[in-house]
Design a protein around this motif. Structure first.
Motif, PDB file in Angstrom:
ATOM      1  N   PRO A 128       0.807  -1.222   0.000  1.00 62.17           N
ATOM      2  CA  PRO A 128       0.000   0.000   0.000  1.00 62.17           C
ATOM      3  C   PRO A 128       0.843   1.276   0.000  1.00 62.17           C
ATOM      4  O   PRO A 128       0.400   2.312  -0.492  1.00 62.17           O
ATOM      5  N   ALA A 129       2.062   1.210   0.510  1.00 57.19           N
ATOM      6  CA  ALA A 129       2.943   2.387   0.523  1.00 57.19           C
ATOM      7  C   ALA A 129       3.178   2.920  -0.884  1.00 57.19           C
ATOM      8  O   ALA A 129       3.398   4.112  -1.082  1.00 57.19           O
ATOM      9  N   LYS A 130       3.110   2.050  -1.863  1.00 51.76           N
ATOM     10  CA  LYS A 130       3.286   2.442  -3.266  1.00 51.76           C
ATOM     11  C   LYS A 130       2.268   3.518  -3.648  1.00 51.76           C
ATOM     12  O   LYS A 130       2.585   4.459  -4.379  1.00 51.76           O
ATOM     13  N   ALA A 131       1.054   3.401  -3.130  1.00 52.65           N
ATOM     14  CA  ALA A 131       0.006   4.390  -3.420  1.00 52.65           C
ATOM     15  C   ALA A 131       0.341   5.743  -2.811  1.00 52.65           C
ATOM     16  O   ALA A 131       0.134   6.783  -3.428  1.00 52.65           O
ATOM     17  N   VAL A 132       0.875   5.742  -1.609  1.00 52.07           N
ATOM     18  CA  VAL A 132       1.206   6.988  -0.919  1.00 52.07           C
ATOM     19  C   VAL A 132       2.332   7.704  -1.649  1.00 52.07           C
ATOM     20  O   VAL A 132       2.268   8.914  -1.892  1.00 52.07           O
ATOM     21  N   ARG A 133       3.357   6.970  -2.018  1.00 49.12           N
ATOM     22  CA  ARG A 133       4.498   7.581  -2.712  1.00 49.12           C
ATOM     23  C   ARG A 133       4.130   8.127  -4.088  1.00 49.12           C
ATOM     24  O   ARG A 133       4.830   8.972  -4.626  1.00 49.12           O
ATOM     25  N   SER A 134       3.028   7.646  -4.657  1.00 50.74           N
ATOM     26  CA  SER A 134       2.631   8.105  -5.988  1.00 50.74           C
ATOM     27  C   SER A 134       1.796   9.389  -5.957  1.00 50.74           C
ATOM     28  O   SER A 134       1.539   9.980  -7.002  1.00 50.74           O
ATOM     29  N   ILE A 135       1.386   9.829  -4.788  1.00 49.96           N
ATOM     30  CA  ILE A 135       0.587  11.059  -4.678  1.00 49.96           C
ATOM     31  C   ILE A 135       1.495  12.253  -4.964  1.00 49.96           C
ATOM     32  O   ILE A 135       2.603  12.342  -4.434  1.00 49.96           O
ATOM     33  N   ASP A 136       1.012  13.162  -5.778  1.00 52.82           N
ATOM     34  CA  ASP A 136       1.786  14.338  -6.152  1.00 52.82           C
ATOM     35  C   ASP A 136       2.256  15.095  -4.910  1.00 52.82           C
ATOM     36  O   ASP A 136       1.447  15.470  -4.062  1.00 52.82           O
ATOM     37  N   GLY A 137       3.575  15.263  -4.793  1.00 54.56           N
ATOM     38  CA  GLY A 137       4.162  15.992  -3.678  1.00 54.56           C
ATOM     39  C   GLY A 137       4.516  15.138  -2.469  1.00 54.56           C
ATOM     40  O   GLY A 137       5.094  15.627  -1.507  1.00 54.56           O
ATOM     41  N   TRP A 138       4.181  13.858  -2.494  1.00 54.49           N
ATOM     42  CA  TRP A 138       4.400  12.979  -1.338  1.00 54.49           C
ATOM     43  C   TRP A 138       5.619  12.065  -1.506  1.00 54.49           C
ATOM     44  O   TRP A 138       5.860  11.212  -0.681  1.00 54.49           O
ATOM     45  N   ILE A 139       6.407  12.247  -2.532  1.00 55.80           N
ATOM     46  CA  ILE A 139       7.508  11.326  -2.836  1.00 55.80           C
ATOM     47  C   ILE A 139       8.520  11.196  -1.687  1.00 55.80           C
ATOM     48  O   ILE A 139       9.122  10.149  -1.494  1.00 55.80           O
ATOM     49  N   TYR A 140       8.686  12.252  -0.901  1.00 61.28           N
ATOM     50  CA  TYR A 140       9.679  12.211   0.177  1.00 61.28           C
ATOM     51  C   TYR A 140       9.083  11.878   1.543  1.00 61.28           C
ATOM     52  O   TYR A 140       9.792  11.882   2.541  1.00 61.28           O
ATOM     53  N   VAL A 141       7.785  11.608   1.599  1.00 60.59           N
ATOM     54  CA  VAL A 141       7.158  11.227   2.866  1.00 60.59           C
ATOM     55  C   VAL A 141       7.585   9.796   3.211  1.00 60.59           C
ATOM     56  O   VAL A 141       7.382   8.882   2.412  1.00 60.59           O
ATOM     57  N   PRO A 142       8.176   9.587   4.389  1.00 57.86           N
ATOM     58  CA  PRO A 142       8.552   8.225   4.777  1.00 57.86           C
ATOM     59  C   PRO A 142       7.305   7.365   5.040  1.00 57.86           C
ATOM     60  O   PRO A 142       6.421   7.776   5.794  1.00 57.86           O
ATOM     61  N   VAL A 143       7.246   6.219   4.370  1.00 59.71           N
ATOM     62  CA  VAL A 143       6.098   5.324   4.491  1.00 59.71           C
ATOM     63  C   VAL A 143       6.596   3.915   4.743  1.00 59.71           C
ATOM     64  O   VAL A 143       7.587   3.475   4.148  1.00 59.71           O
ATOM     65  N   MET A 144       5.901   3.195   5.605  1.00 57.73           N
ATOM     66  CA  MET A 144       6.263   1.812   5.895  1.00 57.73           C
ATOM     67  C   MET A 144       4.995   0.977   5.998  1.00 57.73           C
ATOM     68  O   MET A 144       3.976   1.443   6.520  1.00 57.73           O
ATOM     69  N   CYS A 145       5.064  -0.255   5.493  1.00 57.95           N
ATOM     70  CA  CYS A 145       3.938  -1.183   5.554  1.00 57.95           C
ATOM     71  C   CYS A 145       4.251  -2.326   6.510  1.00 57.95           C
ATOM     72  O   CYS A 145       5.407  -2.733   6.670  1.00 57.95           O
ATOM     73  N   THR A 146       3.198  -2.867   7.079  1.00 54.99           N
ATOM     74  CA  THR A 146       3.307  -4.040   7.946  1.00 54.99           C
ATOM     75  C   THR A 146       1.961  -4.757   7.931  1.00 54.99           C
ATOM     76  O   THR A 146       0.978  -4.236   7.409  1.00 54.99           O
ATOM     77  N   HIS A 147       1.913  -5.948   8.511  1.00 53.47           N
ATOM     78  CA  HIS A 147       0.643  -6.661   8.664  1.00 53.47           C
ATOM     79  C   HIS A 147       0.121  -6.490  10.080  1.00 53.47           C
ATOM     80  O   HIS A 147       0.892  -6.389  11.037  1.00 53.47           O
ATOM     81  N   GLU A 148      -1.188  -6.452  10.195  1.00 52.45           N
ATOM     82  CA  GLU A 148      -1.863  -6.438  11.492  1.00 52.45           C
ATOM     83  C   GLU A 148      -1.726  -7.813  12.135  1.00 52.45           C
ATOM     84  O   GLU A 148      -1.468  -8.801  11.447  1.00 52.45           O
ATOM     85  N   MET A 149      -1.982  -7.865  13.419  1.00 56.33           N
ATOM     86  CA  MET A 149      -2.058  -9.154  14.097  1.00 56.33           C
ATOM     87  C   MET A 149      -3.206  -9.950  13.475  1.00 56.33           C
ATOM     88  O   MET A 149      -4.230  -9.384  13.101  1.00 56.33           O
ATOM     89  N   ASP A 150      -3.038 -11.243  13.349  1.00 60.77           N
ATOM     90  CA  ASP A 150      -4.057 -12.103  12.751  1.00 60.77           C
ATOM     91  C   ASP A 150      -4.976 -12.620  13.858  1.00 60.77           C
ATOM     92  O   ASP A 150      -4.852 -13.752  14.314  1.00 60.77           O
ATOM     93  N   VAL A 151      -5.894 -11.770  14.298  1.00 63.63           N
ATOM     94  CA  VAL A 151      -6.789 -12.082  15.407  1.00 63.63           C
ATOM     95  C   VAL A 151      -8.073 -12.708  14.863  1.00 63.63           C
ATOM     96  O   VAL A 151      -8.681 -12.156  13.935  1.00 63.63           O
ATOM     97  N   PRO A 152      -8.491 -13.842  15.413  1.00 58.16           N
ATOM     98  CA  PRO A 152      -9.730 -14.467  14.948  1.00 58.16           C
ATOM     99  C   PRO A 152     -10.904 -13.486  15.067  1.00 58.16           C
ATOM    100  O   PRO A 152     -11.063 -12.786  16.068  1.00 58.16           O
TER     101      PRO A 152
END
Length: 121
Positions: free
Chosen positions: A58-82
């Motif tokens: 999903p970080a790919k979407a954030v970096r593609s927004i005009d003017g957001w190229i230098y915003v630090p973005v990181m992805c992770t998974h949520e806990m897999d809670v039933p």
């Protein structure tokens, strides 16, 4: 100015790259707009997905927004809670702002509105 955390979440119908990217972009853009945040105000964005989302970063979407190229973005998974909401994308945006905590607008879209009904307009 102080650092505030803006929360948001959305969902997708299917784990498809285009759907994940579009939903993520719409979410973070609304989070920024509703809180009058410019790209230069953003310290970082942490995006998590439920473990059933694997088609793209999903970080790919954030970096593609005009003017957001230098915003630090990181992805992770949520806990897999039933019983957790499936196909969910969450964002935590750290920003420099003068907005008092009680006036921060947290954004929940699509099925994710069920996560925090107390924060809905």
């Amino acid at each position: 100015m102080m650092v505030r955390g803006l929360r948001g979440a959305t969902t997708v119908e299917n784990d498809e790259e285009q759907a994940v990217l579009e939903a993520t972009q719409a979410l973070v853009e609304e989070m920024a707009k509703e809180n009058s945040v410019l790209p230069g105000d953003i310290i970082s964005v942490l995006i998590s997905t439920t473990t059933d989302i694997k088609s793209t970063f999903p970080a790919k979407a954030v970096r593609s927004i005009d003017g957001w190229i230098y915003v630090p973005v990181m992805c992770t998974h949520e806990m897999d809670v039933p019983g957790a909401m499936p196909l969910c994308i969450r964002a935590l945006m750290h920003v420099n702002t003068d907005i008092p905590q009680r006036y921060v607008k947290h954004i929940y879209q699509k099925n994710a509105v069920k996560l925090r009904p107390d924060l809905q307009k």
